[in-house]
Motif scaffolding. Sequence first.
Motif, mmCIF file in Angstrom:
data_model
loop_
_atom_site.group_PDB
_atom_site.id
_atom_site.type_symbol
_atom_site.label_atom_id
_atom_site.label_comp_id
_atom_site.label_asym_id
_atom_site.label_seq_id
_atom_site.Cartn_x
_atom_site.Cartn_y
_atom_site.Cartn_z
ATOM 1 N N GLU A 1 31.319 -6.918 64.725
ATOM 2 C CA GLU A 1 29.727 -7.254 64.440
ATOM 3 C C GLU A 1 28.948 -6.812 65.773
ATOM 4 O O GLU A 1 29.746 -7.156 66.811
ATOM 5 C CB GLU A 1 29.429 -8.606 64.228
ATOM 6 N N SER B 1 25.623 -1.752 57.544
ATOM 7 C CA SER B 1 27.014 -1.659 57.791
ATOM 8 C C SER B 1 27.435 -0.385 57.627
ATOM 9 O O SER B 1 26.896 0.654 57.164
ATOM 10 C CB SER B 1 28.006 -2.332 56.554
ATOM 11 N N THR C 1 23.305 -5.580 63.305
ATOM 12 C CA THR C 1 22.041 -6.196 63.036
ATOM 13 C C THR C 1 21.119 -5.690 64.390
ATOM 14 O O THR C 1 21.345 -5.904 65.585
ATOM 15 C CB THR C 1 22.050 -7.664 63.212
ATOM 16 N N ASP D 1 19.753 -5.439 58.798
ATOM 17 C CA ASP D 1 21.077 -5.199 58.749
ATOM 18 C C ASP D 1 21.600 -4.249 58.220
ATOM 19 O O ASP D 1 20.897 -3.903 56.981
ATOM 20 C CB ASP D 1 21.391 -6.642 58.054
ATOM 21 N N ALA E 1 29.345 -4.159 61.195
ATOM 22 C CA ALA E 1 28.215 -4.808 60.719
ATOM 23 C C ALA E 1 27.322 -4.757 61.717
ATOM 24 O O ALA E 1 27.489 -5.291 63.069
ATOM 25 C CB ALA E 1 28.273 -6.373 60.427
#
Length: 140
Positions: free
Chosen positions: A134, A72, A28, A70, A26
């Motif tokens: 992340e 993935s 950001t 954001d 993930a």
Amino acid sequence: MKHRFLFCVVILLLGNFWSYAQHKVAVTVYGVQSNAGNVCFAVYKTADNFLKDDSVYISGKEKASMGKVDFSINNLPEGKYAIAIFHDENNNEKLDTNLLGIPKEKVAFSNAKMRTFGPPKFDDCAFSVNSYTEIRIEIN
């Protein structure tokens, strides 16, 4: 006896499947300056191919959103990776540079920043994937 054999075969096949597990990263991206264009990304697996257009492992783009974006990256096998990102404001799907090769568009990297005389090295940007991961990237 026949059922026991089939059960063992199924267990062995599933064991092989699980040993090649795919993971999700993930991402950001912070500091996106406008809603124009896309935030483009490229994932690299080795130092030898880092930042070479013809050696991208996975690439993609997400619609730019002022402030943060954001997204993935799915189905990554366990390993070491580095991500390069740029904000393609004019939506031409390429990193625009000046005559010296210096980016005109905002760029960013996983775990590292642009250096005074060029981009960071793969090892500066690399991160390990062995489960859900992340990553936070600040675009400059």
